[in-house]
Design a protein around this motif. Structure first.
Motif, mmCIF file in Angstrom:
data_model
loop_
_atom_site.group_PDB
_atom_site.id
_atom_site.type_symbol
_atom_site.label_atom_id
_atom_site.label_comp_id
_atom_site.label_asym_id
_atom_site.label_seq_id
_atom_site.Cartn_x
_atom_site.Cartn_y
_atom_site.Cartn_z
ATOM 1 N N TYR A 1 14.931 -35.811 -0.822
ATOM 2 C CA TYR A 1 13.787 -35.079 -0.283
ATOM 3 C C TYR A 1 12.892 -34.610 -1.428
ATOM 4 O O TYR A 1 13.374 -34.279 -2.517
ATOM 5 C CB TYR A 1 14.247 -33.858 0.514
ATOM 6 N N ASN A 2 11.583 -34.565 -1.154
ATOM 7 C CA ASN A 2 10.643 -34.037 -2.128
ATOM 8 C C ASN A 2 10.786 -32.520 -2.200
ATOM 9 O O ASN A 2 10.788 -31.842 -1.172
ATOM 10 C CB ASN A 2 9.211 -34.417 -1.750
ATOM 11 N N LEU A 3 10.881 -31.980 -3.404
ATOM 12 C CA LEU A 3 11.133 -30.552 -3.579
ATOM 13 C C LEU A 3 10.004 -29.677 -3.056
ATOM 14 O O LEU A 3 10.238 -28.536 -2.651
ATOM 15 C CB LEU A 3 11.386 -30.248 -5.055
ATOM 16 N N CYS A 4 8.772 -30.187 -3.050
ATOM 17 C CA CYS A 4 7.655 -29.393 -2.531
ATOM 18 C C CYS A 4 7.747 -29.194 -1.025
ATOM 19 O O CYS A 4 7.098 -28.303 -0.476
ATOM 20 C CB CYS A 4 6.321 -30.064 -2.862
ATOM 21 N N GLU A 5 8.556 -30.022 -0.352
ATOM 22 C CA GLU A 5 8.598 -30.002 1.104
ATOM 23 C C GLU A 5 9.919 -29.496 1.663
ATOM 24 O O GLU A 5 10.236 -29.737 2.824
ATOM 25 C CB GLU A 5 8.300 -31.398 1.647
#
Length: 343
Positions: A151-155
């Motif tokens: 998963y993308n850390l910003c999301e």
């Protein structure tokens, strides 16, 4: 074992004590379990250590809570130090923007077919722009592409779940954080946190010690902060009243909405102008901004395909913005460390 005679005139062999290993369990990438198999019950004055290859020490039973606590801390510290060494070795092969921030074992709660709550060991890692979930730890560069989930850390959104304090010997050994039952509680295990991801999904994890929970909280905050600074901005496709729009969250500029075809900017607001928001839990969100000239509240309504990811991204950027202005902000928001150090 018999030793050689100390002198030529000695008639009888002398004996010396030597260590004899009945079992050797490497602690590099090892994991600890304090729970009885397939239950939420803690073992009394006992725990188990499992090596990377699955070799187990068996159940290590101690006479007192203090002895078990001392050994548990020693084992945990040793494993953490070895994990840190592995991280440093891995980071030598990675670019500065793709460094490993933290990694380690957790228990992930799985929903059984009979609705019972089961836990399974998982290995988590925060590396570069991503949050990884593995069934086995990555030991080579190629292993990083074999993660179960990325998963993308910003999301993603990290959340500590309030703890349940059971009356057992581990409390006497001061291995808990001290948070009382005034939170939401989904099972009987303490030291739990969840990572909420896109489309309203989430992963629910448990760790063995309160100190581990504090480290995961700090590591997620740091990893997300670094990723927001590296990324600078994120743009999502959205729509409103039949028009296809682009919505951008920018670390320097704030929020911008523009037409996807003409690229004309429809509106732009700073982070400080966001005064509130509401959503329908599906696709639609209302953002309330204060106009600096009129001081009036303007409502901007948008629809996204993955609303959860967008909301998490907004949260990440705002938190990173506040942290960049106030370095003490992150520490002041830490639930785990606050209670661990105060107790």
């Amino acid at each position: 074992a018999p030793s050689s005679p100390s002198s030529p005139i000695a008639n009888e062999p002398k004996y010396e004590k030597r260590w004899l290993d009945t079992l050797s369990v490497p602690l590099s990438m090892a994991r600890i379990s304090r729970y009885k198999t397939r239950t939420d019950k803690l073992r009394s004055n006992a725990f188990e250590v499992l090596a990377l290859d699955g070799v187990s020490t068996g159940i290590l039973q101690f006479y007192t809570a203090q002895e078990s606590a001392d050994w548990l801390r020693a084992m945990s510290t040793n494993i953490s130090d070895l994990t840190l060494q592995n991280m440093k070795m891995a980071n030598k092969c990675c670019s500065p923007s793709d460094q490993v921030i933290h990694m380690g074992w957790v228990n992930e709660r799985l929903e059984g077919t009979d609705s019972s709550q089961l836990y399974k060991f998982k290995f988590l890692a925060l590396k570069g722009s991503s949050f990884y979930i593995f069934s086995v730890p990555p030991v080579s560069t190629l292993d990083w592409v074999r993660a179960e989930k990325i998963y993308n850390l910003c999301e993603v959104l990290f959340k500590i779940h309030k703890l349940f304090l059971a009356d057992d010997c581990w409390l006497q050994a001061n291995l808990y954080l001290g948070i009382h039952q005034d939170f939401d509680l989904e099972d009987q295990r303490p030291y739990c946190f969840s990572v909420m991801v896109g489309h309203g999904k989430s992963h629910y994890f448990n760790v063995e010690l309160g100190s581990e929970l504090a480290v995961w909280e700090k590591s997620f905050q740091r990893a997300i902060f670094l990723e927001v600074q590296r990324t600078g901005s994120k743009t999502y496709m959205c729509s409103w009243q039949g028009d296809t729009l682009c919505f951008t969250v920018d670390f320097a500029l704030g929020f911008t909405c523009f037409d996807s075809k003409t690229k004309n900017v429809l509106w732009r607001f700073k982070f400080s102008q966001l005064k509130g928001s509401s959503d329908d839990g599906k696709t639609r969100v209302k953002l309330l901004f204060q106009n600096l000239d009129t001081k009036q509240i303007e409502t901007k309504e948008l629809e996204f395909q993955d609303l959860t990811a967008v909301l998490h991204c907004i949260h990440s950027f705002i938190a990173a913005k506040v942290a960049s202005v106030d370095p003490v902000f992150i520490d002041s928001q830490s639930i785990a460390r606050k209670y661990m150090y105060s107790n």
